[in-house]
Design a protein around this motif. Sequence first.
Motif, mmCIF file in Angstrom:
data_model
loop_
_atom_site.group_PDB
_atom_site.id
_atom_site.type_symbol
_atom_site.label_atom_id
_atom_site.label_comp_id
_atom_site.label_asym_id
_atom_site.label_seq_id
_atom_site.Cartn_x
_atom_site.Cartn_y
_atom_site.Cartn_z
ATOM 1 N N VAL A 1 0.581 -0.970 -0.339
ATOM 2 C CA VAL A 1 -0.585 0.119 -0.186
ATOM 3 C C VAL A 1 1.030 1.405 -0.043
ATOM 4 O O VAL A 1 0.966 2.060 -0.494
ATOM 5 N N PHE A 2 2.007 1.720 0.974
ATOM 6 C CA PHE A 2 2.318 2.624 1.334
ATOM 7 C C PHE A 2 4.245 2.944 -0.235
ATOM 8 O O PHE A 2 4.775 3.249 0.376
ATOM 9 N N GLN A 3 4.315 1.303 -0.298
ATOM 10 C CA GLN A 3 5.383 1.070 -1.575
ATOM 11 C C GLN A 3 6.419 1.757 -0.946
ATOM 12 O O GLN A 3 7.669 1.880 -1.198
ATOM 13 N N PHE A 4 6.986 1.298 0.602
ATOM 14 C CA PHE A 4 7.895 0.996 0.894
ATOM 15 C C PHE A 4 8.583 0.095 0.729
ATOM 16 O O PHE A 4 7.899 -1.185 0.175
ATOM 17 N N THR A 5 10.008 -0.229 0.986
ATOM 18 C CA THR A 5 10.831 -1.337 0.350
ATOM 19 C C THR A 5 10.977 -1.995 2.100
ATOM 20 O O THR A 5 10.798 -1.856 2.429
ATOM 21 N N HIS A 6 11.011 -3.667 1.007
ATOM 22 C CA HIS A 6 11.035 -4.295 2.526
ATOM 23 C C HIS A 6 11.917 -3.946 3.835
ATOM 24 O O HIS A 6 11.773 -4.313 4.535
ATOM 25 N N GLU A 7 13.223 -3.387 3.112
ATOM 26 C CA GLU A 7 14.206 -3.452 4.515
ATOM 27 C C GLU A 7 13.632 -2.408 5.213
ATOM 28 O O GLU A 7 13.822 -2.835 6.624
ATOM 29 N N GLU A 8 13.249 -1.468 5.082
ATOM 30 C CA GLU A 8 12.617 0.100 5.672
ATOM 31 C C GLU A 8 11.472 -0.433 6.411
ATOM 32 O O GLU A 8 11.671 -0.628 7.674
#
Length: 100
Positions: free
Chosen positions: A56-63
């Motif tokens: 939904v928010f398109q953050f990276t997996h690491e973030e």
Amino acid sequence: SQANANANANGNARDSSSTHSATASASAASVATSDACFDDATIAQVLHAMDQLTSVFQFTHEEAQDAINAVGPDVTLAYNYILDQGGEDKGGAIVPIKNC
């Protein structure tokens, strides 16, 4: 043999959403099991938070993983943590308010 070739071709023909989902699940599983043994409900919360933060928010997996490790699987707390660390929200629905 032809049967093996067909099986390999079918196995490699994944769409990007199933690959994304598998990656998110693997990342979430590593978050859920990195520090201690959690119950099924906690693992489900981590999976849900990872999915929301990455899809939904398109953050990276690491973030997302760093945020969940820092504040737990609460999506709002993790979202705010990422933004406080300099992350950028690249997704999410924007709905106009029509009742004002």
